[in-house]
Design an enzyme around this catalytic site. Sequence first.
Site, short mmCIF file in Angstrom:
data_model
loop_
_atom_site.label_atom_id
_atom_site.label_comp_id
_atom_site.label_asym_id
_atom_site.label_seq_id
_atom_site.Cartn_x
_atom_site.Cartn_y
_atom_site.Cartn_z
CB SER A 138 -30.85 -13.28 -24.95
OG SER A 138 -31.56 -12.77 -26.07
CE LYS A 156 -35.40 -13.61 -25.13
NZ LYS A 156 -34.27 -12.90 -25.74
CB SER A 167 -33.24 -16.89 -27.13
OG SER A 167 -32.81 -15.72 -26.50
#
Length: 416
Positions: A85, A88, A150
Site C-alpha cells: 500500500s 497509494k 488505505s
Amino acid sequence: MPRLAPIVLPALLAALLTAPLSAQAPAPQPVPQPVPRPAAPAPATAPAAIPPAPASQGAAWILMDATSGQILAGHEIDTPRAPASLTKVMTSYVVAAELAAGRIKRDDMVLISERAWREGGAGTAGSYSGFDVNTRAPFEKVMTGMVVQSGNDASIALAEHVAGSQEAFADLMNRYAKQLGMTNSHFVNAHGLDAEGQVITARDMAILARALIRDFPEAYALHSIKEFTWNGITQHNRNGLLWKDPSVDGIKTGHTSRAGYNLAASAKRGDMRLISVVLGVETSNRADAFRIREGDNLALLNWGFRFYETHALFDPATPLATQPLYKGETDSVALGVAAPLLVTLPRGRYGDLKPVIDVPKQIIAPISEGQTIGTVRVQLDGQTVAEAPLVARQAVAEAGFFGRLYDEFRLWWNAE
C-alpha cells in the site's frame, strides 16, 4: 641533583597524596589531617565520528533529509521490492498533481464503480473504506478514505475518476515517477495489491515522499489524520507512529504476502524534517511486525535528529555580494537569496561550512528585480551540501547612450 621539569611536579604531588601509607607505630595523640580530594576526571569528549545508524530488520531501509534529499543512511536502497500500500502515496501524488493542473476539481463527486467495489471493497481480503457500489462520494472523502483507511476501493475509484481506467492511471503514475527521478520503480495498479512488475525501492519511496511533502502539502496533511468514519464505520490509520511520537505526521503503511510489512514515515522537529522507509519486514506474527517496522523507523528518525542538524543560512533581506554592473544607471548590483537556504549537516560542523559564490565575469544591464545572476554554494569538506540561486535585489535600468558607450569601451579595455 637534577631539577624536575615543572610538568612533573603536579603529577608527583598527586601521587604522593594518593599513595597508600606504610604501616607505622601509632603516634601518641594523632592530629587529624584533611583528606585530599581525588582529582576530578577529565570531562568526556564527544567522539569525532557519527556512530552507525541503527540497522533495521527490514530487507531494505533508508533515512533521507527532506530538505536537501541527502541520504543519511541506508541498506539495499536500490533493490526493487513489492510496495504493497505504499503505492497509494504515488496515487496521492498523481491525484494532487492532476487537481493542481485543473483536470479534476475539489468539489467533484467520485463514482464508486462496480470494479472499484468488487476489487477493493468490503467483499475482498484487502483494506477498504466502505463506499457503496454505484454511488458517488465527495472527492475529499474518497481521498481521505484512501489515505487514512488505505482503502483499495477508494484508490480504484480515484484512478478511474482521474484517468478513466486503472490501467490508464498506472501509465500516469509511471510518467510522474519518471519526472521525479524514481528510476527503479514501476506501477501496474493504484492500490498496491501484488501484481507482476509492480516494484519500488527504498530510495524511490523516499524521493516520492519528499516530493509529496514539498509539492502538495495539503495532500500530505491527510496522512496525519488518525481516523476516518464513513457509512457509520470508523477505521484508524495503521501508522502507529502517529500515536507514539508527536513529531511524526505521516506517511503510509503497507503489507502483502509478497512485500512483507512496509512503513514509510516522516517527522519534523524544528526546521529539520527527515524521511525514513523500512521495507520487507518478515514475521508470521502481525503484532511483532507492527512493533518492528514502527520501532525501526523511529530508531532511524531519532538517530538522524540526534546526530544531524539543519541550519537556515543567509537572510533574504541582506545582500550577499555587490557586483560591478556595465551599461546600467548604477555601476553595481546587489545580489542575495530569495529565501533562506536550509542545510543539514553533522552536529558541531556548522563552523566548518564555506560559502562559494559563482557569478558571471561581466553583468550587463538592464537587470530586473529577482533576476537570477549567479549561484551561492555551501561546501563542507570540499563537497557541496546546499546551493541556491543568487538574484538581483533591485531592478537596474539601462544607462543612456553615452553611459552605454563609455561602458562598451570599459568592456573592450578589460577584455584586453
